[in-house]
Scaffold this active site. Structure first.
Site, PDB file in Angstrom:
ATOM      1  N   ASP A  81     -16.003 -82.549  18.757  1.00 48.10           N
ATOM      2  CA  ASP A  81     -14.757 -82.119  18.943  1.00 48.10           C
ATOM      3  C   ASP A  81     -13.487 -82.926  18.151  1.00 48.10           C
ATOM      4  O   ASP A  81     -13.630 -83.759  17.406  1.00 48.10           O
ATOM      5  CB  ASP A  81     -14.557 -83.282  20.491  1.00 48.10           C
ATOM      6  CG  ASP A  81     -13.150 -82.889  21.043  1.00 48.10           C
ATOM      7  OD1 ASP A  81     -12.744 -81.584  20.931  1.00 48.10           O
ATOM      8  OD2 ASP A  81     -12.402 -83.739  21.400  1.00 48.10           O
ATOM      9  N   ASN A 226     -12.083 -79.474  28.210  1.00 49.02           N
ATOM     10  CA  ASN A 226     -13.038 -81.226  27.861  1.00 49.02           C
ATOM     11  C   ASN A 226     -12.818 -82.462  29.052  1.00 49.02           C
ATOM     12  O   ASN A 226     -11.293 -82.432  29.503  1.00 49.02           O
ATOM     13  CB  ASN A 226     -12.084 -81.850  26.597  1.00 49.02           C
ATOM     14  CG  ASN A 226     -12.377 -80.529  25.500  1.00 49.02           C
ATOM     15  OD1 ASN A 226     -12.729 -79.557  25.198  1.00 49.02           O
ATOM     16  ND2 ASN A 226     -12.138 -81.152  24.504  1.00 49.02           N
TER      17      ASN A 226
END
Length: 277
Positions: A81, A226
């Site tokens: 990420d 997320n």
């Protein structure tokens, strides 16, 4: 089994489900995430955020999560990420990550597209899925200097067409690291983005989004959601309370048992909200 996002996203979107991407920091939280995914016969994304990547080299996370993925019955994607440089992306791919994100959100759009296109080429060569960010998702922490820039639908289309990306993270009122569910999603903007583009969308900062909004977002072409702060709070707050009641406990394995179970509850809840189970 180890998969990339392209192996699992389209089916989820077609079923009005969103695949959760959980920020994990080691064995304890990865184990809880995988166990819940297996119990629901659902896919999952194990994500390494910048805090984790700065704490330990991604090659060690990749070895651990890769082994756990190969031994699991659930489809598991291992994702970097907010990679900020090409070298970080390459290191993750070399470490067996099956998906990566390049975060060029602070750059002018043309520069973001130029670098994303270069990264996309070697992701394709390595069968690694590729996420980018268009617009800029803000942070609730004032120490992190990021200016919010809501995503323009036409800019998503331009990125998708020119850089050959697999999914695009968008800023539509979502904010990183919010601890309270008081974020307001701009569903009109989200709808415009969806209607103009066929690329799967990604939402960062979901902890600050209300349950009602999360459920509604399942119908807007979002492939990945997320989740970080909610799970971290479950672990940290439970550990703090446990230590108050058990001040003489020092064994690590004993310390993490109750926090792991509280993480499991949050993980199960998020899966349900996103259409699983």
């Amino acid at each position: 089994m180890l998969v990339n996002l392209n192996d699992i996203m389209k089916k989820a979107i077609d079923e009005n489900r969103i695949i959760p991407g959980f920020n994990v920091f080691g064995y304890e939280d990865a184990k809880m995430v995988i166990e819940v995914a297996e119990s629901l016969n659902a896919p999952v994304i194990l994500m390494t955020n910048r805090d984790a990547a700065n704490f330990m080299d991604v090659k060690y996370y990749g070895a651990l999560y890769g082994k756990m993925a190969h031994e699991s019955s659930a489809p598991i994607c291992i994702h970097l990420d907010h990679g900020k440089t090409k070298s970080e992306i390459v290191a993750a791919i070399q470490a067996n990550y099956s998906s990566v994100m390049y975060d060029g959100s602070s750059l002018p759009l043309e520069d973001n597209i130029k670098i994303s296109k270069e990264i996309s080429e070697f992701c394709r060569a390595c069968n690694v899925s590729f996420e980018v960010e268009v617009g800029c998702v803000a942070y609730s922490n004032p120490d992190i200097k990021v200016d919010e820039k809501l995503t323009e639908p036409k800019e998503v289309l331009k990125m998708y067409e020119e850089a050959d990306v697999d999914c695009v993270a968008v800023a539509v009122g979502n904010v990183h690291r919010m601890e309270e569910k008081n974020g307001i999603i701009d569903f009109e903007r989200l709808s415009e983005i969806k209607n103009l583009n066929s690329v799967p969308l990604v939402i960062h900062g979901s902890t600050g989004i209300s349950d009602e909004q999360l459920i509604k977002m399942r119908y807007y072409g979002i492939g990945k959601m997320n989740i970080g702060t909610a799970v971290r709070m479950a672990f940290g707050n439970t550990l703090r309370d446990f230590l108050k009641d058990n001040p003489n406990t020092f064994d690590r394995i004993e310390l993490v048992q109750r926090p792991m179970e509280e993480m499991r509850k949050v993980i199960e809840e998020k899966y349900k909200l996103l259409g699983w189970g």
